[in-house]
Design a protein around this motif. Structure first.
Motif, mmCIF file in Angstrom:
data_model
loop_
_atom_site.group_PDB
_atom_site.id
_atom_site.type_symbol
_atom_site.label_atom_id
_atom_site.label_comp_id
_atom_site.label_asym_id
_atom_site.label_seq_id
_atom_site.Cartn_x
_atom_site.Cartn_y
_atom_site.Cartn_z
ATOM 1 N N SER A 1 1.626 17.980 43.980
ATOM 2 C CA SER A 1 1.417 19.421 44.088
ATOM 3 C C SER A 1 0.593 19.767 45.314
ATOM 4 C CB SER A 1 0.689 19.927 42.834
ATOM 5 O OG SER A 1 0.170 21.231 43.039
ATOM 6 N N ASP B 1 1.208 12.210 44.846
ATOM 7 C CA ASP B 1 1.082 11.873 43.430
ATOM 8 C C ASP B 1 0.064 10.741 43.262
ATOM 9 O OD1 ASP B 1 2.371 9.425 43.988
ATOM 10 O OD2 ASP B 1 4.342 10.223 43.471
ATOM 11 N N VAL C 1 -2.576 15.480 33.734
ATOM 12 C CA VAL C 1 -1.234 15.850 34.186
ATOM 13 C C VAL C 1 -0.405 14.580 34.326
ATOM 14 C CG1 VAL C 1 -2.044 17.893 35.429
ATOM 15 C CG2 VAL C 1 -1.854 15.704 36.634
ATOM 16 N N ARG C 2 0.873 14.730 34.547
ATOM 17 C CA ARG C 2 1.739 13.574 34.783
ATOM 18 C C ARG C 2 1.385 12.933 36.119
ATOM 19 N NH1 ARG C 2 7.806 14.901 34.478
ATOM 20 N NH2 ARG C 2 7.900 12.600 34.503
ATOM 21 N N ARG D 1 0.428 9.936 32.205
ATOM 22 C CA ARG D 1 -0.470 11.053 32.480
ATOM 23 C C ARG D 1 -1.786 10.545 33.076
ATOM 24 N NH1 ARG D 1 1.005 15.983 31.069
ATOM 25 N NH2 ARG D 1 2.833 16.207 29.730
ATOM 26 N N LEU E 1 3.051 13.939 39.417
ATOM 27 C CA LEU E 1 2.858 15.277 39.986
ATOM 28 C C LEU E 1 2.488 15.178 41.468
ATOM 29 C CD1 LEU E 1 2.357 18.413 39.565
ATOM 30 C CD2 LEU E 1 -0.046 17.783 39.257
#
Length: 444
Positions: free
Chosen positions: A431, A305, A425-426, A405, A429
């Motif tokens: 990913s 993140d 995006v936050r 964000r 995140l």
């Protein structure tokens, strides 16, 4: 490997009473499942295969009675056990279980051909499409027969002049050594030396050499070096791999931060350190799928993140300042959007290369598995690589860290230009699609 064995044994044991009522023994069941799995993997049967077709393929491949094969497959498909039947089509309930059974099929073939490597095994070992099956086979040999693994190791030692075949063989040796050791197999110091010699002789990671090779062979060569931490492109302090930009005080990493580089940060925090004076870091705060990422140490790290990326930057700032006087005023941070776009060679005022991405995020890119630098021909005018068709990258810094964000950025090549895409995006995140690249700024 032990987990695979436990799951499969449990699945098979759960059908033991049904098999007894049908006069089907466990050996026949395993042969049917293994041969069907191998047929699926190599493509001799497809996802449109019916139960009858799968049973016929198993009977032919394993030399068992077709009626018995059909009974065995029906039993394992009942209640979605090892197999699943949907709309009359048969498949394994998970690809990992399929690959496990396919690896056992190859394991049998090796024992049926002592002193030689069967063609079926040769094909699987060298084809990148079957990497999971090949690694499972190596793990099976390591846990069941170390002598057979040594035979495979000796048989695959590259010899002679440099060639694509010897590059692939060297990559295979690296996988045998790494996977075998992970499963408890014993290798001698001479084994390690032979791989070292092969790496020096056959692995050339220069961009000039990469450009002469196919994409598949580039991947194999880079993975071979990365799996043994022998990718010389990643040697030394990260600052040495930074590339100049239009600003004389700012350099940006040639590649995104790799798994190997991020691992050094995690090792430091695990040993009791912290990520700079402003932030203590939990050693168990790992990237998503971190264990899987260890398979490709020279790939971009992902699953981090914004806070993790920022913590890495602050940790590296402290490390570099303490290591060398020339870096006493260095600041390591995430790039701004303009700085990231500057790598493409376009000035920040040229807005024509910036697009807001509004499509489905998950389908934008697949999870990164390639080592960095597979496509040197796609480098930016300054020489930065992997800025297109790879992972999304975090950008910053944010003026207000409380803003939840953050922005991620990527690009693709359109008409010879790197067209930049930005998405908000936050910041929490984490990913498999998102990693980061770092900026080195000389703070005067």
């Amino acid at each position: 490997m032990a987990l695979f064995a436990q799951v499969v044994n449990w699945l098979l044991k759960s059908r033991s009473l049904i098999r007894e009522s049908q006069n089907i023994d466990l050996k026949t069941t395993k042969l049917a499942l293994e041969s069907v799995a191998f047929s699926f993997v190599v493509g001799s049967i497809s996802s449109r295969t019916t139960m009858d077709q799968a049973a016929a393929a198993a009977a032919k491949l394993a030399s068992i009675n077709q009626l018995d094969a059909e009974k065995a497959l029906h039993i394992e498909a009942f209640g979605n056990n090892c197999l699943v039947v949907s709309d009359g089509k048969i498949s394994f309930w998970h690809e990992s279980i399929r690959d496990y059974f396919a690896a056992f099929w190859l394991f049998r073939k090796l024992y049926e051909s002592p002193g030689s490597i069967p063609l079926e095994v040769e094909k699987i070992l060298y084809d990148v499409r079957f990497r999971e099956v090949a690694d499972l086979l190596i793990a099976l040999l390591a846990t069941s027969d170390g002598d057979m693994l040594q035979v495979l190791f000796r048989e695959k030692l590259p010899r002679g002049a440099s060639s694509i075949e010897n590059i692939r063989a060297t990559s295979l040796l690296a996988r045998i050594l790494k996977t075998g050791k992970a499963q408890g197999a014993k290798f001698t110091s001479d084994d390690g030396k032979q791989i070292e010699d092969a790496l020096r002789r056959y692995i050339d990671l220069t961009e000039t050499n990469l450009l002469t090779m196919s994409i598949a062979d580039r991947r194999e060569m880079l993975r071979a070096a990365g799996s043994l931490k022998k990718d010389f492109r990643l040697y030394g302090p990260p600052g040495r791999r930074a590339v100049e930009t239009a600003s004389p005080r700012v350099k940006i990493g040639k590649f995104p931060v790799t798994v190997q580089e991020y691992g050094r940060f995690l090792n430091f925090t695990a040993a009791g350190g912290h990520a700079g004076s402003a932030m203590k870091w939990q050693a168990d705060h790992l990237p998503v799928m971190w264990d899987t990422q260890q398979d490709t140490l020279n790939a971009p790290v992902s699953g981090v993140d914004w806070q993790q990326a920022d913590a890495y930057c602050r940790w590296l700032t402290v490390q570099m300042r303490s290591e060398h006087k020339r870096w006493s005023k260095i600041v390591v941070r995430l790039p701004s959007c303009d700085e990231w776009r500057s790598m493409t060679g376009l000035a920040p005022v040229e807005n024509r290369d910036l697009k807001r991405w509004s499509g489905p995020f998950v389908s934008r890119f697949l999870a990164p598995v390639d080592p960095v630098g597979v496509y040197p021909e796609r480098a930016s005018p300054y020489g930065h690589q992997d800025i297109s068709d790879g992972i999304w990258e975090w950008i910053g810094p944010s003026l207000d860290v409380r803003i939840r964000r953050k922005q991620i950025v990527s690009s693709e090549i359109v008409g010879g230009l790197h067209i930049t895409f930005v998405k908000r995006v936050r910041g929490v995140l984490a990913s498999p699609l998102v990693g980061f690249r770092i900026v080195f700024e000389d703070a005067v």
